[in-house]
Write a protein that holds these residues in place. Structure first.
Motif, PDB file in Angstrom:
ATOM      1  N   ARG A  11       0.831  -1.206   0.000  1.00 54.88           N
ATOM      2  CA  ARG A  11       0.000   0.000   0.000  1.00 54.88           C
ATOM      3  C   ARG A  11       0.865   1.257   0.000  1.00 54.88           C
ATOM      4  O   ARG A  11       0.568   2.229  -0.700  1.00 54.88           O
ATOM      5  N   TYR A  12       1.944   1.229   0.780  1.00 57.10           N
ATOM      6  CA  TYR A  12       2.856   2.379   0.792  1.00 57.10           C
ATOM      7  C   TYR A  12       3.492   2.575  -0.579  1.00 57.10           C
ATOM      8  O   TYR A  12       3.586   3.712  -1.082  1.00 57.10           O
ATOM      9  N   LEU A  13       3.920   1.497  -1.204  1.00 52.45           N
ATOM     10  CA  LEU A  13       4.557   1.597  -2.516  1.00 52.45           C
ATOM     11  C   LEU A  13       3.587   2.104  -3.570  1.00 52.45           C
ATOM     12  O   LEU A  13       3.955   2.912  -4.434  1.00 52.45           O
ATOM     13  N   ASP A  15       1.020   4.039  -2.983  1.00 50.11           N
ATOM     14  CA  ASP A  15       0.770   5.452  -2.687  1.00 50.11           C
ATOM     15  C   ASP A  15       1.900   6.350  -3.157  1.00 50.11           C
ATOM     16  O   ASP A  15       1.668   7.484  -3.599  1.00 50.11           O
ATOM     17  N   THR A  16       3.146   5.852  -3.072  1.00 49.28           N
ATOM     18  CA  THR A  16       4.287   6.722  -3.351  1.00 49.28           C
ATOM     19  C   THR A  16       4.850   6.574  -4.759  1.00 49.28           C
ATOM     20  O   THR A  16       5.355   7.548  -5.329  1.00 49.28           O
ATOM     21  N   LEU A  17       4.758   5.374  -5.355  1.00 43.99           N
ATOM     22  CA  LEU A  17       5.445   5.131  -6.627  1.00 43.99           C
ATOM     23  C   LEU A  17       4.546   4.697  -7.776  1.00 43.99           C
ATOM     24  O   LEU A  17       4.911   4.887  -8.945  1.00 43.99           O
ATOM     25  N   GLY A  19       0.635   4.663  -7.763  1.00 45.59           N
ATOM     26  CA  GLY A  19      -0.637   5.361  -7.929  1.00 45.59           C
ATOM     27  C   GLY A  19      -1.793   4.387  -8.066  1.00 45.59           C
ATOM     28  O   GLY A  19      -1.594   3.190  -8.307  1.00 45.59           O
ATOM     29  N   ASP A  20      -3.006   4.896  -7.892  1.00 45.85           N
ATOM     30  CA  ASP A  20      -4.188   4.035  -7.941  1.00 45.85           C
ATOM     31  C   ASP A  20      -5.053   4.338  -9.154  1.00 45.85           C
ATOM     32  O   ASP A  20      -6.268   4.175  -9.134  1.00 45.85           O
TER      33      ASP A  20
END
Length: 222
Positions: A11-13, A15-17, A19-20
Motif C-alpha cells: 500500500r505504501y509503494l 501510494d508513493t510510486l 498510484g491508484d
C-alpha cells in the motif's frame, strides 16, 4: 513478517510510486466475477519498467484475465507499439477489452480468444516480427510448453518472463503432489537446460503472499 505486513508495504509503494489510477480496472474485474489473481500494482509497474528498459515495441502476453498487466505492457510499448495477448475465457477477454479501452491503450492491443496452445501454432505460421518481450501468466501446467513456443517467436535479446513459479516455496519440494509446483520445477529446469536462454528466478512477497517469477534472456545459444 506476515502477509498483512507485506500488504501494508504494498500500500505504501502504491501510494508513493505506482498510484491508484487503475482502480476502475480492479472494480470492473470484481464486478464481472473474475478471480483476483492479477499481478499486484508494484509488479505491474515493474513489468512496465522491464518493457521500457528493453525498448520493447512488440509484446506477447499469454494469459490476459481482465487486462491489468496488459495495460501496463501497452503503456510501455507506446502508441507505435503492439501487445498481442492470448486469453482462454471469452468473458475475461470481454472485460479486458473494456478495461483497455477505458485506460486509453486499447488501440495498441490485440486480444485473441482460445486456448493458447491452439493460438500459438497459428501465430507462428503467420511469421510475425519477433516479439521483444513475452509475459507468461496463464495455466501453470503448460508453462514449459509456453516457453518453448515463445522461443519460436522471439530473437536474441528478447526477454521471457514466467510469473508465479515459486508457489509459496513449493518448488523446493521435489516430491510435491501439486501439479503447479511440478510444472514450475519443469519450467525452471527447462530454462537451465535450454542453451538459447540465460535465466534466473526472483522470489517476491507482497499483499498476494510469497511467490516469484522467472526472468530469461534469449541468446544466440553460443
Amino acid at each position: 513478517m506476515t502477509t498483512s505486513d507485506w500488504a501494508e508495504v504494498d500500500r505504501y509503494l502504491v501510494d508513493t510510486l505506482v498510484g491508484d489510477g487503475d482502480s476502475a480496472t480492479f472494480a470492473a474485474n470484481a464486478a464481472a466475477g473474475l478471480p483476483a489473481i492479477d499481478v499486484s500494482p508494484p509488479q505491474g509497474k515493474f513489468l512496465y519498467l522491464i518493457a521500457k528498459s528493453a525498448r520493447a515495441q512488440r509484446v506477447l502476453e499469454i494469459g490476459t484475465l481482465g487486462g491489468y498487466s496488459t495495460t501496463w505492457l501497452a503503456r510501455a510499448v507506446g502508441k507505435q507499439g503492439q501487445v498481442l495477448t492470448l486469453e482462454y475465457e471469452p468473458k475475461h477477454a470481454e472485460v479486458a477489452r473494456a478495461n483497455l479501452d477505458r485506460s486509453g491503450v486499447g488501440d495498441r492491443v490485440e486480444i485473441r480468444v482460445g486456448a493458447a496452445l491452439d493460438s500459438l501454432p497459428v501465430l507462428v505460421e503467420e511469421h510475425p516480427e519477433p516479439f521483444d518481450l513475452v509475459f507468461i501468466d496463464a495455466d501453470k501446467v503448460n508453462n514449459a510448453n509456453y516457453v518453448q513456443w515463445a522461443l519460436r517467436l522471439t530473437k536474441p535479446g528478447s526477454v521471457i518472463i514466467v510469473d508465479n513459479v515459486v508457489r509459496n516455496g513449493g518448488i523446493a519440494n521435489a516430491d510435491s503432489p501439486d501439479a503447479a509446483v511440478r510444472a514450475s520445477r519443469e519450467v525452471i529446469e527447462l530454462l537451465d537446460a535450454e542453451p538459447r536462454l540465460e535465466a534466473t528466478v526472483l522470489q517476491t512477497v507482497g499483499g498476494k503472499g510469497w511467490d516469484g517469477f522467472a526472468y530469461a534472456l534469449v541468446t544466440d545459444g553460443e
